[in-house]
Design an enzyme around this catalytic site. Structure first.
Site, short mmCIF file in Angstrom:
data_model
loop_
_atom_site.label_atom_id
_atom_site.label_comp_id
_atom_site.label_asym_id
_atom_site.label_seq_id
_atom_site.Cartn_x
_atom_site.Cartn_y
_atom_site.Cartn_z
N GLU A 1 -23.43 -0.16 -2.28
CA GLU A 1 -24.55 0.78 -2.44
C GLU A 1 -25.88 0.03 -2.47
O GLU A 1 -26.06 -0.91 -3.26
CB GLU A 1 -24.36 1.59 -3.76
N ASP B 1 -13.41 8.55 -9.95
CA ASP B 1 -14.29 7.52 -10.52
C ASP B 1 -13.96 7.28 -11.99
O ASP B 1 -13.95 8.25 -12.78
CB ASP B 1 -15.74 8.05 -10.44
N ASP C 1 -18.69 10.02 -10.43
CA ASP C 1 -19.32 10.34 -11.72
C ASP C 1 -20.76 10.81 -11.50
O ASP C 1 -21.45 11.18 -12.46
CB ASP C 1 -19.21 9.19 -12.72
N SER C 2 -21.20 10.85 -10.24
CA SER C 2 -22.47 11.50 -9.93
C SER C 2 -22.42 12.97 -10.34
O SER C 2 -23.45 13.64 -10.38
CB SER C 2 -22.77 11.39 -8.42
O1 KIV Z 1 -20.46 8.70 -8.23
C1 KIV Z 1 -20.73 8.69 -7.02
O2 KIV Z 1 -20.99 9.71 -6.40
C2 KIV Z 1 -20.72 7.41 -6.35
C3 KIV Z 1 -21.31 7.37 -4.96
C4 KIV Z 1 -22.76 7.27 -5.05
C5 KIV Z 1 -20.73 6.26 -4.15
O3 KIV Z 1 -20.31 6.44 -6.89
#
Ligand code: KIV
Length: 291
Positions: A206, A108, A65-66
């Site tokens: 993290e 995610d 979700d980044s």
């Molecule tokens: O959403 C994402 O990219 C993540 C990573 C930072 C592990 O959860």
């Protein structure tokens, strides 16, 4: 994408009608771990970059979700919708299939798509699995344990995410190291063990101090720890693709390394990342980890 000098992505190996590479699966990751081979993971959000990461030998692709920050220009992951996640999981899955790729795809579960109830969680997880994910990821410990066992019992592999959990950044008071000090470490350990017992087969750690993430890796034999800012003692590593390519629009966190520096294509940068994780040169605990 046929000429490496003309393409910043690099040249992908030609797709064979019958792929000779075996798909990455949980049993294959168990084998890797038992022979001490590190698992590599990168985020990707579209077909092309996912195919390049796959060709570079990245075992796991996280449609994180980044994407809220790197694709949508949001200031946090809180505003990402399930529909946006579904769309990007589908794009990545198509890209991997197009090159007969082997990567394991994680989708995610975004903020607000699993917090309400187990029923809401399975509905959301189904959306991502049907879009092409092999596994879903959700953030947090404690209250999530029941949700994890509910999904796992129904055949959905689950990755947990502890430490700095970006969806709850406002409660955590910012992007800061988690699990520091005896009480915080004890709580994180209890949550991690409970999530393993609930059936989580992977766990993103993290911004967790290196000694704690290393101990957890030993204590969680059934759950592959994947670190980001958690030192080199985890079973694998993950980075946000834009960060490791040096094209992050904001400030790079300390745990990031720019793998594009000195490389001629995205493919080579991703290969350099895979090699560095496998041979133990990334992360460098002096530069990228906390104690
Ligand atoms: O959403 C994402 O990219 C993540 C990573 C930072 C592990 O959860």
């Amino acid at each position: 994408m046929t000429n490496s000098s003309a393409s910043p992505y690099g040249t992908l190996p030609p797709a064979s009608p019958v792929s000779v590479r075996k798909p990455i699966s949980l049993p294959r990751m168990n084998e890797m771990r038992s022979r001490g081979e590190k698992i590599t993971m990168l985020t990707a959000y579209d077909a092309t970059f996912a195919a390049v990461a796959d060709a570079a030998g990245v075992e796991c692709i996280l449609v994180g979700d980044s994407l809220g920050m790197v694709c949508q220009g949001l200031s946090s992951t809180v505003g990402v919708s399930l529909e946006a996640m579904r769309y990007h999981v589908e794009c990545v899955s198509r890209g991997i299939r197009k090159v007969q790729g082997t990567a394991w795809i994680l989708g995610d579960l975004p903020f607000g798509s699993y917090q309400e109830s187990k029923e809401q969680a399975i509905r959301s997880a189904t959306v991502l699995m049907q879009a092409g994910a092999h596994m879903v990821k959700l953030e947090g410990g404690g209250w999530t344990t029941d949700i994890v066992s509910f999904l796992v019992e129904r055949g959905i592999p689950v990755a947990a995410h502890l430490g700095l959990t970006p969806q709850t950044v406002h409660s955590l008071g910012g992007y800061r190291v988690q699990g520091r000090g005896d009480d915080a470490a004890k709580k994180l350990r209890q949550e991690a063990l409970a999530l393993q017992d609930a059936g989580a087969s992977m766990m993103i750690l993290e911004m967790v101090p290196e000694p704690l993430s290393t101990e957890l890796t030993v204590e969680l034999p059934a759950c592959h720890t994947i670190g980001i800012g958690a030192g080199k003692g985890t079973a694998g590593q993950v980075l946000v693709m834009h960060d490791m390519l040096g094209i992050n629009l904001g400030k790079n966190p300390k745990f990031v390394h720019n793998f594009m520096a000195g490389e001629s294509s995205v493919l080579e940068a991703m290969r350099a990342y895979v090699a560095a994780v496998k041979n133990g040169t990334f992360p460098d605990n002096e530069k990228h980890a906390w104690t």
